[in-house]
Design an enzyme around this catalytic site. Sequence first.
Site, PDB file in Angstrom:
ATOM      1  N   GLU A 139      14.082 -15.643  -1.272  1.00 51.61           N
ATOM      2  CA  GLU A 139      14.444 -16.776  -0.394  1.00 51.61           C
ATOM      3  C   GLU A 139      13.340 -17.830  -0.403  1.00 51.61           C
ATOM      4  O   GLU A 139      13.594 -19.012  -0.252  1.00 51.61           O
ATOM      5  CB  GLU A 139      14.551 -16.298   1.063  1.00 51.61           C
ATOM      6  CG  GLU A 139      15.886 -15.817   1.508  1.00 51.61           C
ATOM      7  CD  GLU A 139      15.742 -15.230   2.912  1.00 51.61           C
ATOM      8  OE1 GLU A 139      15.020 -15.791   3.769  1.00 51.61           O
ATOM      9  OE2 GLU A 139      16.346 -14.152   3.124  1.00 51.61           O
TER      10      GLU A 139
ATOM     11  N   ASP B 292       0.825  -1.204   0.000  1.00 54.02           N
ATOM     12  CA  ASP B 292       0.000   0.000   0.000  1.00 54.02           C
ATOM     13  C   ASP B 292       0.864   1.262   0.000  1.00 54.02           C
ATOM     14  O   ASP B 292       1.867   1.330   0.710  1.00 54.02           O
ATOM     15  CB  ASP B 292      -0.874  -0.019   1.268  1.00 54.02           C
ATOM     16  CG  ASP B 292      -1.868   1.116   1.286  1.00 54.02           C
ATOM     17  OD1 ASP B 292      -2.773   1.112   0.444  1.00 54.02           O
ATOM     18  OD2 ASP B 292      -1.738   2.017   2.145  1.00 54.02           O
TER      19      ASP B 292
HETATM   20  C1  GLC Z   1      -4.212   3.154  -0.624  1.00 51.51           C
HETATM   21  C2  GLC Z   1      -5.457   2.308  -0.514  1.00 51.51           C
HETATM   22  C3  GLC Z   1      -6.572   3.156   0.001  1.00 51.51           C
HETATM   23  C4  GLC Z   1      -6.189   3.687   1.367  1.00 51.51           C
HETATM   24  C5  GLC Z   1      -4.855   4.437   1.316  1.00 51.51           C
HETATM   25  C6  GLC Z   1      -4.297   4.659   2.690  1.00 51.51           C
HETATM   26  O1  GLC Z   1      -4.327   4.131  -1.581  1.00 51.51           O
HETATM   27  O2  GLC Z   1      -5.750   1.717  -1.746  1.00 51.51           O
HETATM   28  O3  GLC Z   1      -7.792   2.470   0.072  1.00 51.51           O
HETATM   29  O4  GLC Z   1      -7.167   4.558   1.845  1.00 51.51           O
HETATM   30  O5  GLC Z   1      -3.878   3.691   0.622  1.00 51.51           O
HETATM   31  O6  GLC Z   1      -3.894   3.453   3.265  1.00 51.51           O
END
Ligand code: GLC
Length: 504
Positions: free
Chosen positions: A222, A191
């Site tokens: 690994e 993310d």
């Molecule tokens: C990313 C995710 C989103 C979230 C953001 C913060 O963009 O896809 O849904 O709100 O990160 O974690």
Amino acid sequence: MSHTWWRGAAIYQVYLRSFADGNGDGVGDLAGLRARLPYLKDLGIDAIWLNPWYPSPMADGGYDVADYRDIEPVFGTLAEAEKFIAEAHELDIKVIIDVVPNHSSTASAWFRRALTDRTARDRFWFRDEPNDWQSIFGGPAWTQVPDGQWYLHLFAPEQPDFNWANEEVHQEFEDVLRFWFDKGVDGVRIDSAALLFKSATAYEDLDEVHDVYRRWRRIADEYGDRILIGEVWLPDQERFTRYLRPDELHTAFNFDFLSCPWDPAELRRVIDLTLTTHAPVGAPPTWVLSNHDVTRPVTRYGRADTAFAHGGRLHGAPSDLELGYRRARAAALLAMALPGSLYVYQGEELGLPEVEDLPDELRQDPMYARSQGANPGRDGCRVPLPWAGEEPPFGFGGPHPWLPQPESWRKLTAEAQQADLGSMLNLYRTGLRLRRELLGDGSLSWLPLGDGVLAFIRSSGLICVTNLGPGPIPLPPGRTVLASGPMADGDLPPDTTVWLTSLE
Ligand code: GLC
């Protein structure tokens, strides 16, 4: 499946809260997902990517992670997650989970400790004075704690940013990766992958971030065949593909394609740019039409402006849903025919539109509250799936799904579509099956069929033609294997894609 399964995989995104509710509390869960694995197998996907499933106060739908080594009780238990992984593997479906390294939750043990112990603050961004940064969800990016210091949160205040200059943060995430790889998880979606490092003046795409992914890649290697997928939103394709160098991430989401308007020249430009920038690093492109953050394609493609833009998301702008539906079908076959891996966001295969008339008091996305309602947020693409029956909750689970489903979805249930050969669901099923059989690896060559037409042939011999012009066009020679809509007297009508095999 080979060690390079991910290069051409079809990956289905499960937004767990809204997929299927196994215990009737209105929220999707692992029990619901496990019960629907046969549906996903029939759909013809290779892997499932799940949005965060960890314990979380749900300030941002689970992207506020309180504990990276457990499962949110509303979703199930760790033991159940292990069963799910085993069951998916029995069906030859890989499992990809979401890892959130940019920020944590104010409910995490580390942050709670930092609040009471000033010497434990270096894992986050605490400062005596905030700067002028704004949160991506709206409002200031800093929140003050009772003793006067401020902490940074690029997203909601409940999501404090980690300090990646602190080695403990590296150790923690490397351990988390091993924890899940040991449990059999096949890959992670990372993310906000470009935001980890901050300087005094910038927080996007700082060079130090690449060392993190080199270290992660060594861990993935690994284990042999585990993969790293980046959520990297960057306007500059050259900077973007740096994340995909051979010793970093395996793939990353193609947001240029996702945001691209329904326009032949723009689509051609984005496809070419994607292919030419990925080639030198040897990473396969990805083709994404939607996810849990963006407007559903059926609604977007029916508008006068068909591009996706964050900000107001064109919420409420008139949409011709019939046109949008036709284009979404054509776009699906186009995306499936391109070389690389494909993402399908749950509900895309049912042709669900964006739900734009949710009552304001039910909206849960922090984007909505933090923008004082200026941005409707992302709830409209996160409404629980309609599975069966004539009225809400359409077989989703208990009587009250966490967001209400429109009555009109009775025609869009998986059950209703199963029986209808011309449905979106059957288009996805057939498309995904033929994609496996007919496409293989390899490149594409464009065919010159005119300005409003996107046409190419893959090295396997499959020809894909999408008509984005105003009138019907003659089909090139070949045997039609699949079309997104009916032909017009043997011609390809506007907003329609056809797949053909060459006659030789
Ligand atoms: C990313 C995710 C989103 C979230 C953001 C913060 O963009 O896809 O849904 O709100 O990160 O974690």
